[in-house]
Design a protein around this motif. Structure first.
Motif, short mmCIF file in Angstrom:
data_model
loop_
_atom_site.label_atom_id
_atom_site.label_comp_id
_atom_site.label_asym_id
_atom_site.label_seq_id
_atom_site.Cartn_x
_atom_site.Cartn_y
_atom_site.Cartn_z
N THR A 78 -9.64 26.76 -43.33
CA THR A 78 -8.50 26.68 -42.42
C THR A 78 -8.91 27.25 -41.07
O THR A 78 -9.51 28.33 -41.01
CB THR A 78 -7.29 27.46 -42.97
N GLU A 130 -7.46 30.26 -47.19
CA GLU A 130 -6.11 30.55 -47.67
C GLU A 130 -6.18 31.21 -49.05
O GLU A 130 -7.21 31.19 -49.73
CB GLU A 130 -5.29 29.26 -47.76
N GLN A 146 -7.57 27.60 -36.71
CA GLN A 146 -6.44 27.55 -35.80
C GLN A 146 -6.93 27.81 -34.39
O GLN A 146 -7.54 28.84 -34.11
CB GLN A 146 -5.37 28.57 -36.19
N ASN A 147 -6.65 26.86 -33.52
CA ASN A 147 -6.99 26.98 -32.11
C ASN A 147 -5.84 27.70 -31.41
O ASN A 147 -4.70 27.22 -31.41
CB ASN A 147 -7.21 25.58 -31.52
N LEU A 148 -6.12 28.85 -30.81
CA LEU A 148 -5.07 29.67 -30.22
C LEU A 148 -4.92 29.47 -28.72
O LEU A 148 -4.09 30.13 -28.08
CB LEU A 148 -5.34 31.15 -30.51
N GLY A 202 -2.34 24.45 -31.73
CA GLY A 202 -1.12 24.36 -32.53
C GLY A 202 -1.24 25.13 -33.83
O GLY A 202 -1.99 26.10 -33.94
N PRO A 203 -0.51 24.68 -34.85
CA PRO A 203 -0.49 25.41 -36.13
C PRO A 203 -1.83 25.30 -36.85
O PRO A 203 -2.66 24.43 -36.53
CB PRO A 203 0.62 24.70 -36.91
N PRO A 204 -2.07 26.17 -37.84
CA PRO A 204 -3.33 26.12 -38.60
C PRO A 204 -3.50 24.77 -39.30
O PRO A 204 -2.54 24.15 -39.75
CB PRO A 204 -3.19 27.26 -39.61
N GLN A 205 -4.75 24.34 -39.39
CA GLN A 205 -5.08 23.09 -40.08
C GLN A 205 -6.17 23.37 -41.12
O GLN A 205 -7.10 24.12 -40.86
CB GLN A 205 -5.55 22.03 -39.09
N THR A 206 -6.03 22.75 -42.27
CA THR A 206 -6.99 22.93 -43.37
C THR A 206 -7.76 21.64 -43.59
O THR A 206 -7.16 20.55 -43.65
CB THR A 206 -6.26 23.32 -44.67
N ASN A 263 -8.91 31.29 -34.94
CA ASN A 263 -9.02 31.92 -36.25
C ASN A 263 -9.73 30.97 -37.20
O ASN A 263 -9.60 29.74 -37.08
CB ASN A 263 -7.63 32.25 -36.82
#
Length: 555
Positions: free
Chosen positions: A67, A24, A69-71, A105-109, A20
């Motif tokens: 932001t 934000e 996010q690697n899924l 992991g979780p989203p990173q900005t 993704n």
């Protein structure tokens, strides 16, 4: 060869299907004035429409935040390239490396900081993000930004940066300074909270003394109400067993929306007010960020059987300005009487609940959603509208707009989203209350903090904010295009910021497939550059009636 092609397609799908990339809510609010996230990539689906926009970056905004996010379980490689149209005006730095891995992991900005030259200028910036599934297969995302630099803002931002650097690098007591600053900030926030609570309590008490309708509020308790298990938190429902007794006063507190309303506006609100306890909410028909449309029933005074209604209301978190816009935009349709106009029955602005607007309901649904359902019905094959049906709907739409103009009212937002239609293809024009919230993709902000239906506006409305009956005719031409395309987005390939120059250069919407030349000619007449050269709604109705007569000759 086929095996290689299959492997290539599989790796490409892995690249685009498992990450993704979005902005934000705070970032979207800063850049566009909208309370929403903006997804450029959702579960691998690229939003090509959003990628085309050139987003302006105001002078007071020094940073952009993205932001991702690697899924998937394995890291994805990335490379970031930045192209500045005029490097002498602008340079940039990032808080991440220009190439690396997107960890799972979780989203990173991450952030990109702009450094402006000490003079007024603006320049275009292209941020290209390459995401790799394999070294040979990559997804390319290109973000277009236009950075505005003003010398005063540049100096102000640089001074703030220097203050932060000095504070951070001062002495060995840096940790103590940090914790002292945190303590001061907490004390300041606590003091502000105390002041806000005290002001709220004092304002509540004073409002009770100065509100001339305070005594009349108690009369609404004569309505027989009960707490239901209905839609939304703490909604009040009318008791279905017994009709409410008559009441001698309405319940309104318009002062909570505007402390200094004009006498005319106040009297209008007072005249339109209905008692909240006479309305029962049944189900949600449409929902936006701060507004909702319910299906419900209204038990009018002196009747034994409730009538079906639609209720437009604001959510609990809606701001005062959003509620005010809802009421003002709906008030124009109060006491209108025409078969092709959806009138307003009344409003409620009681203090104990969210304000709402009441409309009669006889099986109508939003025209834009109806057209989209005709095009892509999940319940079976699409419902194909014939040319004759399209012209009949257009005729009713034109008659509704003509009636408004005879009442000296300019709609300013004629579009499929602001009409309703039933299963028998009977059409009514509506107000545009909540349209910006329910159809955010149809409205754009051009940096003036106002969402407008850019793709439906006439050239003079875009250039000088001028509205007239002729600008409504222009929008009606776009509505005809929506009818013939089953609610496609107009000018989907054009950046909203380029619409004025695009129209000024003579470009217009193309003739839809299967649209007869006679009907497209009517659209083209609506889009004349000069307002004086556009037809009136009376002339449009005559043209559509003549074309309809030609169609029915052979049926």
């Amino acid at each position: 060869m086929l095996l290689k092609l299959a492997v290539l397609l599989l790796t490409l799908q892995q690249c685009t299907g498992y990450f993704n990339f979005y902005l934000e809510k705070p970032e979207v609010l800063t850049l566009m004035g909208l309370q929403a996230q903006l997804f450029y990539v959702t579960d691998g689906q690229i939003n090509e429409y959003a990628m085309k926009f050139v987003v302006p970056v105001p002078a007071h905004v020094p940073e952009l935040h993205f932001t991702w996010q690697n899924l998937i379980g394995n890291p994805l490689s990335y490379e970031i390239e930045v192209e500045v149209n005029d490097p002498s005006v602008l340079s940039e730095t990032m808080n991440i490396t220009s190439s690396g891995k997107i960890p799972a992991g979780p989203p990173q900005t991450w952030a990109m900081t702009f450094h402006c030259a000490p003079y007024d200028a603006e320049t275009d910036v292209m941020i290209r993000v390459n995401v790799f599934a394999t070294p040979k297969n990559k997804t390319v995302l290109e973000f277009k930004r236009r950075k505005i630099c003003l010398v005063n803002k540049t100096l102000e931002l640089e001074n703030k940066r220097q203050e932060v650097l000095v504070a951070a690098s001062g002495t060995n007591a840096g940790g103590q300074v940090f914790y002292a600053a945190i303590g001061c900030a907490c004390a300041f926030v606590a003091a502000i909270c105390v002041l806000v609570v005290a002001y709220y309590v004092r304002d509540k008490k004073s409002r009770r003394h100065r509100d001339p309708l305070q005594e009349s509020r108690g009369l609404s308790s004569a309505c027989s109400v009960e707490r239901g298990t209905g839609v939304g938190p703490a909604q009040t429902f009318l008791s279905p067993e017994t009709p409410p007794p008559p009441s001698t006063a309405s319940v309104s507190t318009y002062r909570r929306l505007d402390e200094r309303p004009t006498r005319e506006l106040y009297e209008r609100i007072h005249e339109m007010t209905v008692e909240r306890c006479r309305v029962r909410l049944l189900s949600i028909e449409m929902e936006g960020t701060f507004g909702r449309v319910y299906k419900g029933s209204y038990h009018e005074e002196g009747t034994t059987t409730p009538r079906d209604v639609l209720v437009k209301t604001a959510a609990e978190h809606a701001s005062v300005s959003q509620v005010t816009v809802l009421l003002k935009e709906s008030m124009n349709f109060y006491r209108l009487s025409h078969p092709t106009v959806l009138t307003v029955l009344g409003v409620s602005i009681e203090e104990r609940g969210a304000p709402f607007v009441l409309y009669p309901y006889t099986g109508y649904r939003n025209m834009k959603k109806f057209l989209l359902r005709c095009k892509m019905s999940s319940e079976g094959p699409s419902r194909a509208l014939t040319t004759q049906e399209v012209v009949e709907m257009a005729l009713q739409a034109a008659k509704g707009a003509q009636y408004l103009h005879r009442k000296k009212f300019i709609h300013r937002d004629i579009a499929a989203r602001n009409y309703v239609v039933d299963e028998n293809l009977r059409v009514q024009i509506t107000d545009n209350a909540l349209a910006r919230d329910l159809f955010p993709q149809d409205y754009h902000c051009l940096g003036d903090n106002e969402n407008r239906p850019i793709k439906w506006l006439a050239i003079e409305s875009l250039l000088s904010d001028s509205f007239s009956s002729a600008s409504d005719v222009w929008a009606f031409g776009v509505l005809l295009w929506e009818l013939t395309t089953l609610a496609q987005q107009p000018y989907v390939e054009v950046d909203p910021f380029e619409m004025a120059s695009y129209l000024r250069d003579g470009y217009r919407l193309a003739q839809p497939i299967n649209c007869p030349d006679e009907l497209f000619a009517v659209m083209a007449y609506c889009w004349a550059m000069s307002p004086d050269e556009r037809p009136t709604f009376s002339q449009l109705i005559m043209c559509l009636q003549d074309f309809h007569a030609q169609l029915t000759q052979y049926v």
